[in-house]
Design an enzyme around this catalytic site. Sequence first.
Site, PDB file in Angstrom:
ATOM      1  N   GLN A   1       0.653  -1.198  -0.195  1.00 34.94           N
ATOM      2  CA  GLN A   1       0.193   0.440  -0.333  1.00 34.94           C
ATOM      3  C   GLN A   1       0.961   1.163   0.027  1.00 34.94           C
ATOM      4  O   GLN A   1       1.122   1.750  -0.949  1.00 34.94           O
ATOM      5  CB  GLN A   1      -1.090   0.032   1.155  1.00 34.94           C
ATOM      6  CG  GLN A   1      -1.710  -1.132   0.774  1.00 34.94           C
ATOM      7  CD  GLN A   1      -3.536  -1.747   1.847  1.00 34.94           C
ATOM      8  OE1 GLN A   1      -3.073  -0.033   2.972  1.00 34.94           O
ATOM      9  NE2 GLN A   1      -3.741  -2.237   1.895  1.00 34.94           N
TER      10      GLN A   1
ATOM     11  N   CYS B   1       6.791  -0.681   3.648  1.00 35.47           N
ATOM     12  CA  CYS B   1       7.415  -2.439   3.937  1.00 35.47           C
ATOM     13  C   CYS B   1       7.831  -3.293   3.091  1.00 35.47           C
ATOM     14  O   CYS B   1       8.585  -4.072   3.500  1.00 35.47           O
ATOM     15  CB  CYS B   1       6.524  -2.686   4.900  1.00 35.47           C
ATOM     16  SG  CYS B   1       5.118  -3.211   4.072  1.00 35.47           S
TER      17      CYS B   1
ATOM     18  N   THR C   1      23.544  -8.114  17.978  1.00 36.75           N
ATOM     19  CA  THR C   1      21.947  -7.577  18.454  1.00 36.75           C
ATOM     20  C   THR C   1      21.529  -7.033  19.647  1.00 36.75           C
ATOM     21  O   THR C   1      20.134  -6.594  20.305  1.00 36.75           O
ATOM     22  CB  THR C   1      21.178  -8.447  17.866  1.00 36.75           C
ATOM     23  OG1 THR C   1      21.911  -9.870  18.643  1.00 36.75           O
ATOM     24  CG2 THR C   1      21.035  -9.033  16.748  1.00 36.75           C
TER      25      THR C   1
ATOM     26  N   SER D   1      24.109 -14.561  17.932  1.00 36.54           N
ATOM     27  CA  SER D   1      24.505 -15.586  18.246  1.00 36.54           C
ATOM     28  C   SER D   1      24.382 -16.620  19.617  1.00 36.54           C
ATOM     29  O   SER D   1      24.007 -15.999  20.395  1.00 36.54           O
ATOM     30  CB  SER D   1      26.337 -15.868  18.602  1.00 36.54           C
ATOM     31  OG  SER D   1      26.452 -14.697  19.797  1.00 36.54           O
TER      32      SER D   1
ATOM     33  N   LEU E   1      33.375 -17.447  26.020  1.00 36.87           N
ATOM     34  CA  LEU E   1      33.148 -18.333  26.412  1.00 36.87           C
ATOM     35  C   LEU E   1      33.355 -19.122  24.279  1.00 36.87           C
ATOM     36  O   LEU E   1      32.889 -18.214  23.664  1.00 36.87           O
ATOM     37  CB  LEU E   1      31.461 -18.327  26.428  1.00 36.87           C
ATOM     38  CG  LEU E   1      30.252 -19.409  25.636  1.00 36.87           C
ATOM     39  CD1 LEU E   1      30.290 -20.545  27.010  1.00 36.87           C
ATOM     40  CD2 LEU E   1      28.837 -18.831  26.124  1.00 36.87           C
TER      41      LEU E   1
ATOM     42  N   GLU F   1     -11.238   4.917   6.908  1.00 35.18           N
ATOM     43  CA  GLU F   1     -11.047   4.441   8.151  1.00 35.18           C
ATOM     44  C   GLU F   1     -11.885   3.811   8.453  1.00 35.18           C
ATOM     45  O   GLU F   1     -11.753   3.100   9.626  1.00 35.18           O
ATOM     46  CB  GLU F   1     -11.090   6.162   8.475  1.00 35.18           C
ATOM     47  CG  GLU F   1     -10.235   7.431   8.343  1.00 35.18           C
ATOM     48  CD  GLU F   1     -11.276   8.485   9.087  1.00 35.18           C
ATOM     49  OE1 GLU F   1     -12.241   9.198   8.290  1.00 35.18           O
ATOM     50  OE2 GLU F   1     -11.051   8.924   9.949  1.00 35.18           O
TER      51      GLU F   1
END
Length: 1353
Positions: free
Chosen positions: A118, A122, A271, A356, A413, A1272
């Site tokens: 639209q 996105c 992230t 990760s 780690l 609307e």
Amino acid sequence: MSLPGAAGAEELIFYVNGRKIIEKNADPEQMLLSYLRKRLRLTGTKYGCGGGGCGACTVMISTYEPASKKIRHYSANACLLPICSLYGAAVTTVEGVGSTKTRVHPVQERLAKCHGSQCGFCTPGMVMSIYTLLRNHPEPTSEQMIAALAGNLCRCTGYRPILDACKTFCKESVCCQRKANGKCCLDQEDDLFDKEEKVSTRLFSIDEFQPLDPTQELIFPPELMRMAENQSKRTLVFHGERMTWISPVSLDELLDLKAAHPKAPLVVGNTSVGPEMKFRGVFHPIVIAPARIQDLNVVKCTDDGLTLGAACSLSLVKDILTNAISEFPEEKTKVFCAVLQQLRTLGGEQIRNVASLGGNIISRKSTSDLNPILAASNCMLNLASRGRKRQIPLSDIFADGVGNNTIAPEEILVSVHIPHSRKGEYVFAFRQAPRRENALPITNAGMRVLFEEGTDVIKDLSIFYGGAVSTTIYAKQTCWTLIGRHWNEQMLDEACRLVLKEIAFPGSASGEKADYKKTLIVSFFYRFFLEVLQSLKTMDPCHYPGLPMEYRSVLQDFKTKMPQSIQIYQDIEPSQSPQDPVGRPIMHQSGIKHATGEAVYIDDLPSVDGELFLAVVTSSRAHAKIISIDTSEALKGAGVFDIITAHDVPASNEFYYSSDPEIIFARNKVICVGQIVCAVVADSDVHAKQAAAKVKIEYEVLEPVILTIEEAIKHNSFFEPKRKLEQGNVDQAFETVDNIIEGEIHIGGQEHFYMETQSVLAVPKGEDKEMDVYVSTQHPAIIQEMVAASLGVPANRIMCHVKRVGGAFGGKLLKAGLLASVAAVAANKTSRAVRLILSRGDDMLITGGRHPFVGKYKVGFMNDGRIRAVDTKYYINGGCTPDESVLVAEVSLLKMDNAYKIPNLRCWAYVCKTNLPSNTAFRGFGFPQSALVTETWITGIADKTGLSPEKVREINMYKENKETHYKQELDPQNLIRCWNECMEKSAYYSRKTAVNEFNKQNYWKKKGIAIIPMKFPFGLGTRYLSQAAALVHIYTDGSVLLTHGGIEMGQGIHTKMIQVASRELNIPMSCIHFCETSTTTVPNACASVGSAGTDVNGMAVKDACQTLLKRLQPIINKNPKGTWNDWIKEAFEQSVSLSATGYFRGYNENMDWEKGEGQPFTYFLYGAACSEVEINCLTGDHKNLRTDIVMDIGCSINPAVDIGQIEGAFVQGIGLYTMEELKYSPEGALYTRGPDQYKIPAVCDIPEQFSVSLLSASQNPYAIYASKGIGEAGLFLGCSVFFALRDAVTSVRNERGLKKTFALNSPLTAEQIRAGCADDFTEMVIGKWGKGLFKYLCVEVHTAFGTLEWWGS
Ligand SMILES: Cc1cc2nc3c(=O)[nH]c(=O)nc-3n(C[C@H](O)[C@H](O)[C@H](O)COP(=O)(O)OP(=O)(O)OC[C@H]3O[C@@H](n4cnc5c(N)ncnc54)[C@H](O)[C@@H]3O)c2cc1C
Ligand code: FES
Ligand code: FES
């Protein structure tokens, strides 16, 4: 240790869309998104949030693994991907997938042709998620497809058309949709279609689609393969302006680096570190990227489990666990299954592809979905530091709660060992989040029990929770105490009490969501108890009873399925000319460009020579005097050009549209957190933002600080005028009624969350004070007016241009004008072009949204359900300036009757003046709130009379030609038709019976169903607001350039206008072009608001075209067999003007507020929606099962566009009424400033079955081609989900003998649903049902409308 490579600059080599990139000055702080957009000028990849939460920036990353000789393709969010992490990778953006210049890819083509875009903002992100999936699975399952889109948000479409496009690629067809006889597999009733009606269910034609041919895709660059195979790996070091990036290749080297720089984070997916740096101001001068080290990528299957490298992505972990589950016996895979369960909903795919395992564990966030289950399952961490390796249980790192330093700063780690489960061991994981997918959990849990062999005696027990405190927490005491106990109800009871005692919540017990979290803690344990009971039964059916039937369904979590959908509309008459596009489902005019990323939005405009970027500095106080503004540090910042304050505004800094002003820059005092105080202009957006953070403002707090409606009432703080409507004799009617109910409902605000944030580019033209202003707005004329007034120049010097807007929903009117003025003032002062693109956080903070509402009502009615008298008061939180709040209040009064005739009515509306950011227009404009209040008391009447809500609705619905409460006549015939058709299409009564049956058979899961009618008056209240103009040029080659005053913001107005022009001029749509809306071509255009765009601009376009045709008619008559081009050529040669304006005066609307009567509307739209939901009473989670909508929108000009509007608005309504929660601090600062905190509906939220039918044979004499404005109305129908949820909660409460009358506020979130379903567990948290429940339900949630009390007794 000195930094490696400190002397020389490293070259960063990667590919973008098949092109080699050698970046000599790679800056570790630069993310791929800005690199693509600013550096490579690939603007198809969009900025929507910058934090990984919206998917607008999705790209595909491809890497080659020489050992396995495999290429891996995965989707990722470019906004969190440091370019330095891309060494040796190939990036594909939407431009690399296909373009109109080369070949439009089938994904792009189908998304566009299925009407999946639209506003289009996105769309590139959607394309990339689907494309990446197809690169890996050319024939995906619908499950894979749905999972691929979980990380992509769309605010316009409601996802249905996007999923329709997706389905065309899937192996199995989910819905036939297009049977030859016009029927769909969803049709339950044979007589769904009246044989006489010519209806269609085809919005697109599969036959037009190109096939997907995987051989046509861009290949992985051979050079990168060679690089990966031949070049020995070496340490890479990149130095930026402030940060150094080191990527070692061996573990030893990594350990040395970590020893030398213990504070430097290891960055893998970025992230966690990325958002901290972006949004929390954390800065790291050095980061270490360990992803290339083999030891951190191991995948090893051992005798007792799996060892996975810490740098393995969560997607890889998911794949490995899925494989392991299919390979190992069930007994060994219980841990794997439980971890997998959490991984399925953790983030979206873009996040899981890069995040990760080690990052998730080591960040030790309270919201980690993995830590509770991994810790409960006895997972081991393999740690290393220089000269030392050790293994510890993961649970150790949570042993002493927050601040635990089990892992030393120089330790890393290496890998994680996930063990097999053993015989007699049961492992489960649970989570509840504000949205089922792609949302951090509110609370989660990992639980494991091991029994003594062959018994139900607990040998070992581990329970870990997340979300409760600031890290994962171990209920150690509880677990120890229960060892040796049998798995029975006494144990359950004790466990719940112990765990509640052990998990201490910080701060006040009524802190945010604390009671909900506590309830979840015990509810999860109960679910664990049930799961284990059921497993014991499966293992040994003779010994263990298992669960009663009615308890079993709660063991099934809600899953997202590919929705089935059907759209029904009236077909065009067979006699209509094939060339005439009106009434056909024509694709959005920009659809293909949206999907290829070629559609240009403001921030995609190429930079202007010398352009500056602007960042705003906003107030951190809600009400305060500005003592001083210290800009000295900011001015010293790199690249800073100037700082702009109120003193730099040449003319008006304030605009008086009513009593109080709208303000550009705060001058002496601030009136809300988020008010713009000043702005920094610099050579880049990064520099501008860095400097803005250095501006110091000293305040002196002023009293009072008013945030809530209650506080405004207390301080008598209102914007004038207050409005009232009255009809009949209310007081007298109350004397004669059988029953009276009184109550109130609180309705939270709503953020527009248009995907394109507010954006402006102001370009001074260098002479006569002219300025071009490119802006994302619904109202160019007001931008022109405000910019001209602020600069003190006549409006004829300001040219405002709008090509398209990436979503607006009412949010880009006055607020856009203020922001454009900020940019224009800066451009004027600096004589440079100035670009202002608000970050998502600033946009949410500054620009306000839908008004929070409190509705208080008193309703009198007879025992048979007839309403006799209503007295209501609406309080709306207007925020700190008037904006359009009084108008919103007026509309809320005019539309409050919804579909009902109320003989005696009095209603008041008050706009509260508070110290929150000023609220503004939002789709529906007051109607979604006031009509929700109405529907709430309707259900109250049903509760009181014992009638069903639908009966009360039917009894009171407008039935014949009647007057509204402001004395406007209406003919409700189509309202009744919509209602009846919706009843029939949804098979309401049989499904209601089925719902009741389900509820009898299920204790912890309940269903609910509701049907809601709607009357939506169309109009803007006064004539001048609906005038419109158009300008049509015909060029000598026959092509037509069309323009009008409407703004394209996703609603397809330009497509419809081209359809209108095509019909009027009788030429194909392809001959007609729309370039931009501009104040230079159509002056003084009204705002594109109130669903009116097509109505009014359509009239103007028609007028212009008819003028032209009239001029051409003599030429056509002379040469009737000629072509369009012949006639145009001839007209030109005869000196006939080929340019015409068209005009529409507007609708004759008026309203006299003194008298309380008028004709404020021109016509009415009608509709009805039936929704069915299922709730999980233990968590408050819910699933939208089915929605059927019937809408009367006259004769649709474009059914695809109109149905898209209905669905998109409906889903936005689901957001408003069930999910979207704004949260403020007690000081008035908005907490919810991005998609991670504020949840709008995602793919998982749309109904599993979704049908929209347009009412046939409906005419509208007032609008173009008998259509009706539809932008609307659909939003309000989202409340059918709210009332279906209420129905489900009611059935829980009835079953449990709870007091009948209860109120639920909006949004009806999982937290409220859980609170409504009072049971033993809520009792444990808050005390006995009834009185206790009330206390429990009074949890304080600080919201825009104040201390929200949710009450249920
Ligand atoms: C939009 C979004 C949604 C999300 N949704 C969820 C969700 O639903 N559930 C959930 O659990 N999580 C969620 N997350 C969080 C995400 O899972 C974690 O951020 C991620 O797992 C961290 O991994 P990373 O590689 O990106 O970490 P990075 O950001 O690269 O690093 C994180 C931290 O871990 C440390 N670290 C990383 N590896 C090692 C190592 N080997 N040794 C020592 N320290 C190390 C780093 O020093 C750093 O401090 C979401 C994140 C985002 C952005
Ligand atoms: S912009 Fe990257 S996810 Fe939103
Ligand atoms: S089309 Fe999806 S956000 Fe507008």
